[in-house]
Design an enzyme around this catalytic site. Structure first.
Site, PDB file in Angstrom:
ATOM      1  N   ARG A 255      58.283  16.197 -62.230  1.00  0.00           N
ATOM      2  CA  ARG A 255      58.877  16.038 -62.271  1.00  0.00           C
ATOM      3  C   ARG A 255      59.207  14.608 -61.551  1.00  0.00           C
ATOM      4  NH1 ARG A 255      65.096  18.237 -59.280  1.00  0.00           N
ATOM      5  NH2 ARG A 255      63.650  18.548 -57.275  1.00  0.00           N
TER       6      ARG A 255
ATOM      7  N   ASP B  47      65.631  21.435 -50.014  1.00  0.00           N
ATOM      8  CA  ASP B  47      65.233  20.242 -50.286  1.00  0.00           C
ATOM      9  C   ASP B  47      66.220  19.139 -50.195  1.00  0.00           C
ATOM     10  OD1 ASP B  47      66.896  20.046 -52.363  1.00  0.00           O
ATOM     11  OD2 ASP B  47      65.168  20.225 -53.726  1.00  0.00           O
TER      12      ASP B  47
END
Length: 544
Positions: free
Chosen positions: A179, A459
């Site tokens: 990603r 995150d």
């Protein structure tokens, strides 16, 4: 957008020799092995070809947000009705991506890469985005680790020498997906012709340059997760980029496969269109639910009738989130793509058997909901959750996927996707948002983007929800806690003042040295008249 891309040409294609106009503003040991002249030339070519289009898409985002701020509402597009109503399907999926029932995600440091590839999950998403603080050292360490992993040579020795980590044989490893950062993020350490390069193009381009041919030879892609898209035009831009990467690197057309995270509110109204734009290479869509909640908050930052309760009450069982999940499943399966579920962020709770079992019960319920609804796979943040999630999907999904589950019973209209849920804001919820945002931001500023907080692996998405809710609550009219206390800046000040002593024992943990800086930054962001688009934009200016 494709027309814009096609029309733009390098104005002086013959006047540049390799390396002209390329400036690196930081240096770490060994970077020349990654940033070779050929690699830099490749990256510069991507920048010169696609930077005008990227900037056009970011401008379109700002225009759309201005429309929402003026009272407009997102909706399905009239100009793309033919795509939504058409009888088309995406290209067949490669064998390596047919069964994705459990995926693990995490940052790209060598130990994490080894543990994730060895974890027993079907897929490992190596994350340069929300779980990586994009320091120059972190980015290049990650690129180096992934390059060695693809070559089969990655190992890691614990600092005390007590344990040596090595990769399992290739056939026992999880499938690697990468990603890159979203379109909105720059890579300030690489400047092309005086302008910062796109973080998206840097992350994906450098990985592809070094690994694409090797992965293609292994029949493993390369495969990518694409984050933060807001429109089909942004998907078209990615498709143009990937066409160019394939051509430059000598890959077959459509060799690169992608999964798109549906983690913005505007994108949920364009899922058919996003699949169509990437139809020769897309493998699926993913319910990036934490970022989706953040996007809902940000999209409706000026809508006082769409203030959400504290984040602990905003679960996937809430009607607007259930509608989002079910529409994603229906859309993907109609087009022959996978519908991936969301993240279980829980991590094992040591020394608390009852607490650990309660956390695992939440994971079981969440994964059972996903597989019963028709999802083809799910995410976990910790290897210990893989057996639990795998068992649930094995029992309820004996086939590699559930694309045969068409969900024809689902009928979702615009209002189903934008109606807020009911709930409250408690003192614990308010103060919890302050604590989580500050602790995560402090760790991020210190170079750590994947942070365990209260037995959850957090995150950037969690910090974004926390600070956006705080801003929205504080700028709303006459909002009160459930005990009658006004939600105002005095309440925020008391919470911020009390944090250092509250976190005194945690000062030794990641982010301890940046705690005061994080407190000051959150204070500025919440007092600002306009909500900052992304927390990581001002924070990025403060890291190396």
């Amino acid at each position: 957008m494709s027309a814009v891309i096609a029309q733009w040409q390098d104005p002086h294609p013959q006047q540049r020799s390799p390396g002209d106009g390329i400036e690196l503003t930081a240096v770490v040991a060994g970077q020349e092995s990654l940033l070779t002249p050929a690699a830099l030339d490749f990256l510069a070519g991507l920048h010169r070809r696609f930077e005008p289009a990227r900037q056009a898409r970011l401008a379109a985002r700002r225009e759309r947000q201005a429309y929402f701020d003026a009272g407009g509402l997102p909706d399905f597009r009239a100009d793309t009705a033919a795509i939504r109503n058409g009888q088309w399907r995406v290209a067949p999926l490669p064998t390596a991506l047919l069964d994705r029932r459990v995926e693990i995600t995490g940052p790209v440091d060598p130990k994490m890469v080894i543990n994730a590839l060895n974890s027993g999950a079907k897929v490992y998403m190596a994350d340069f985005e929300d779980s990586t603080s994009p320091t120059w050292a972190n980015l290049l360490t990650g690129q180096r680790a992934l390059r060695k992993a693809v070559a089969g040579t990655l190992d890691w020795m614990a600092p005390d020498g007590a344990k040596h980590y090595t990769l399992k044989p290739f056939e026992e490893q999880a499938v690697l997906m990468v990603r890159p950062r979203g379109w909105h993020l720059d890579e300030k350490h690489v400047r092309i012709d005086g302008a910062a390069m796109s973080g998206s193009l840097f992350d994906l381009g450098l990985f592809a340059f070094h690994n694409a041919k090797a992965l293609a030879a292994l029949d493993r892609g390369p495969y990518f997760y694409l984050p933060k898209l807001q429109s089909m035009e942004e998907a078209q831009l990615w498709n143009e980029v990937l066409d160019r990467v394939e051509a430059e690197l000598g890959l077959a057309p459509g060799q690169i496969k992608v999964t798109v995270l549906i983690e913005t509110l505007p994108a949920v109204f364009e899922m058919d269109e996003i699949l169509h734009a990437l139809r020769t290479r897309i493998a699926g869509l993913n319910c990036g639910r934490w970022d989706y909640v953040f996007s809902y908050l940000k999209t409706f930052r000026a809508h006082r009738d769409k203030v959400l309760p504290e984040r602990g009450q905003v679960t996937m069982t809430q009607p607007f989130l259930r509608a989002y999940s079910e529409l994603l499943i229906q859309t993907c399966h109609k087009r022959g793509a996978h519908a991936m579920g969301g993240m279980a962020a829980q991590i094992p709770i040591s020394g608390d058997e009852a607490g650990n079992e309660a956390a695992l019960a939440k994971v079981r319920a969440d994964k059972l909901r996903e597989v019963t609804a028709g999802h083809d796979g799910t995410w976990v943040a910790h290897p210990a959750l893989i057996p639990l999630a795998m068992r649930i999907f094995d029992e309820r999904m004996p086939t590699p996927h559930q694309q045969h589950v068409l969900r024809d019973d689902v009928l979702i209209i615009r209002d189903d996707l934008i109606k807020p849920c009911l709930g409250t804001v408690t003192r614990a919820g308010f103060e919890g948002n302050v604590e989580v945002c500050v602790r995560y931001l402090a760790a991020w500023l210190e170079g750590n983007g994947c942070v365990p907080i209260h037995w959850l692996m957090e995150d950037a998405a969690t910090a974004e929800i926390a600070r956006t809710q705080l801003w929205q609550w504080l700028h709303a009219d006459s909002l009160f806690l459930d005990d009658g206390t006004p939600v105002d800046f005095a309440l925020l000040e008391r919470a911020l003042i009390g944090l250092p002593s509250k976190l005194a024992e945690r000062m030794k943990l990641p982010g301890g040295s940046k705690l005061d800086e994080a407190i000051a930054m959150l204070d500025r962001l919440t007092h600002a008249d306009t909500l900052e688009e992304f927390l990581t934009l001002p924070a990025y200016e403060r890291i190396d």
